[in-house]
Write a protein that holds these residues in place. Structure first.
Motif, mmCIF file in Angstrom:
data_model
loop_
_atom_site.group_PDB
_atom_site.id
_atom_site.type_symbol
_atom_site.label_atom_id
_atom_site.label_comp_id
_atom_site.label_asym_id
_atom_site.label_seq_id
_atom_site.Cartn_x
_atom_site.Cartn_y
_atom_site.Cartn_z
ATOM 1 N N ILE A 47 10.932 4.128 3.449
ATOM 2 C CA ILE A 47 9.812 3.860 2.553
ATOM 3 C C ILE A 47 9.217 2.515 2.978
ATOM 4 C CG2 ILE A 47 10.709 5.172 0.576
ATOM 5 C CD1 ILE A 47 11.685 2.512 -0.626
ATOM 6 N N HIS A 55 9.907 -1.371 -6.469
ATOM 7 C CA HIS A 55 10.786 -0.433 -7.184
ATOM 8 C C HIS A 55 12.145 -0.394 -6.478
ATOM 9 C CE1 HIS A 55 7.278 0.999 -9.404
ATOM 10 N NE2 HIS A 55 6.665 1.246 -8.252
ATOM 11 N N GLN A 57 14.922 0.646 -7.186
ATOM 12 C CA GLN A 57 15.701 1.883 -7.341
ATOM 13 C C GLN A 57 15.412 2.883 -6.223
ATOM 14 O OE1 GLN A 57 13.147 0.854 -9.220
ATOM 15 N NE2 GLN A 57 12.229 2.485 -10.481
ATOM 16 N N LEU A 58 14.318 2.682 -5.524
ATOM 17 C CA LEU A 58 13.953 3.602 -4.439
ATOM 18 C C LEU A 58 14.699 3.301 -3.136
ATOM 19 C CD1 LEU A 58 10.087 3.817 -4.959
ATOM 20 C CD2 LEU A 58 11.878 5.288 -5.900
ATOM 21 N N LYS A 59 15.561 2.309 -3.152
ATOM 22 C CA LYS A 59 16.315 1.968 -1.939
ATOM 23 C C LYS A 59 17.404 2.991 -1.641
ATOM 24 C CE LYS A 59 15.466 -3.015 -2.136
ATOM 25 N NZ LYS A 59 16.083 -4.371 -2.201
ATOM 26 N N ILE A 64 15.296 7.830 -5.398
ATOM 27 C CA ILE A 64 14.031 8.488 -5.062
ATOM 28 C C ILE A 64 13.947 9.856 -5.736
ATOM 29 C CG2 ILE A 64 12.783 9.618 -3.174
ATOM 30 C CD1 ILE A 64 13.524 7.244 -1.406
ATOM 31 N N ASN A 67 13.099 9.678 -9.231
ATOM 32 C CA ASN A 67 11.751 9.155 -9.499
ATOM 33 C C ASN A 67 10.778 9.610 -8.407
ATOM 34 O OD1 ASN A 67 12.371 6.992 -11.776
ATOM 35 N ND2 ASN A 67 13.923 6.717 -10.173
ATOM 36 N N LEU A 70 7.235 8.102 -7.772
ATOM 37 C CA LEU A 70 7.059 6.754 -7.232
ATOM 38 C C LEU A 70 6.870 6.752 -5.712
ATOM 39 C CD1 LEU A 70 9.628 4.664 -9.337
ATOM 40 C CD2 LEU A 70 7.158 4.945 -9.691
ATOM 41 N N VAL A 71 7.238 7.852 -5.045
ATOM 42 C CA VAL A 71 7.003 7.959 -3.596
ATOM 43 C C VAL A 71 5.910 8.985 -3.305
ATOM 44 C CG1 VAL A 71 9.329 7.211 -2.954
ATOM 45 C CG2 VAL A 71 8.867 9.651 -3.292
ATOM 46 N N PRO A 126 2.200 5.005 -1.889
ATOM 47 C CA PRO A 126 3.580 5.482 -1.685
ATOM 48 C C PRO A 126 3.696 6.269 -0.383
ATOM 49 C CG PRO A 126 2.823 5.973 -3.909
ATOM 50 C CD PRO A 126 1.619 5.533 -3.137
ATOM 51 N N PHE A 128 7.147 8.298 1.891
ATOM 52 C CA PHE A 128 8.576 8.555 2.051
ATOM 53 C C PHE A 128 8.739 9.593 3.149
ATOM 54 C CE2 PHE A 128 12.161 11.368 0.304
ATOM 55 C CZ PHE A 128 13.163 10.676 0.964
ATOM 56 N N VAL A 146 16.102 3.983 3.732
ATOM 57 C CA VAL A 146 16.707 4.451 2.492
ATOM 58 C C VAL A 146 18.187 4.775 2.706
ATOM 59 C CG1 VAL A 146 16.644 6.286 0.744
ATOM 60 C CG2 VAL A 146 14.501 5.367 1.687
#
Length: 251
Positions: A47, A55, A57-59, A64, A67, A70-71, A126, A128, A146
């Motif tokens: 990402i 964000h 939490q997207l790591k 991902i 959520n 978010l991507v 976004p 991904f 990620v």
């Protein structure tokens, strides 16, 4: 090399994507002399760094999939015919992307895959998907790899096959990327072969160099000259004293 015995030197040969090379080795026509990248070929799901910063939490992939909006609700996949496409498709099944409302966009070429990252960065949107290093894209655009979980050799081996009956969850390992030479060349040019066996490039250095070359529309020769001028401590380890002195004078 398989058909004509030429070229004598192959640099950046992705071993797992060139099955014919193993046949050439067994036939004593070619040989692996070194791993060209210090970190190996790096593959993964990424990402943009700005998205990871905004964000956290997207790591992780779990974050991902929890959520997807978010991507952008989309995964940018490899084109058909690439080795990563098979592995990705099996990983997508294992992680149940459809259940998590994650659309898969299969790119038609490496160019459109690269362009999708550039376009996302231009508008800070976004993104991904899959990418690899060393490449100019990862030198130009800061991306966050990620965390998809650990690498599991048995699972990854299965995921690489179209006939994998039980796709599983596994990170990509560092890919074996080599410098190879023809056996006749190695026998008649032992000094050059020895140098090639010591030649290694850092992924980060090459990412940045490729990004510079693309931005400046520089030739391969100009990029090589820039590398030599800026990384003397690296290439000096490849050469004997006489060659070091001669090259230093040229620079």
């Amino acid at each position: 090399l398989a058909e004509t015995g030429k070229p004598d030197i192959l640099i950046e040969l992705w071993y797992n994507s060139a099955q014919v090379f193993a046949e050439l080795e067994r036939a004593d026509k070619a040989m692996d002399v070194n791993n060209i990248f210090t970190d190996g070929g790096e593959e993964g799901w990424w990402i943009p760094q700005y998205l990871a910063d905004k964000h956290p939490q997207l790591k992780t992939l779990d974050g991902i999939l929890a959520n997807p909006e978010l991507v952008g609700g989309k995964f940018h996949n490899c084109p058909v015919g690439w080795g990563c496409r098979i592995a990705n498709d099996n990983q997508i099944k294992a992680h149940q992307f459809s259940k998590h409302k994650m659309e898969v966009f299969n790119h038609g070429s490496g160019e459109t895959l690269a362009t999708s990252i550039a376009s996302a960065y231009a508008d800070k949107k976004p993104w991904f998907g899959y990418y690899w290093a060393p490449t100019s894209i990862l030198g130009k655009y800061p991306m966050y790899k990620v965390d998809v979980g650990p690498y599991v050799a048995k699972i990854h081996t299965c995921n690489q096959s179209k006939d994998c009956k039980s796709p599983g969850k596994s990170a990509y390992p560092a890919a074996k990327v080599i410098t190879a030479v023809s056996v006749p060349f190695a026998k008649s040019n032992p000094d050059v072969t020895l140098m090639l066996s010591k030649m290694e490039l850092k992924n980060k250095t090459l990412n940045e160099l490729l990004a510079w070359q693309e931005a400046e529309k520089a030739s391969a020769g100009q990029a090589a000259a820039r590398y030599l001028a800026q990384n003397k401590s690296e290439w000096k380890q490849w050469l004997n004293l006489n060659a070091k002195d001669r090259l230093a004078k040229l620079l």
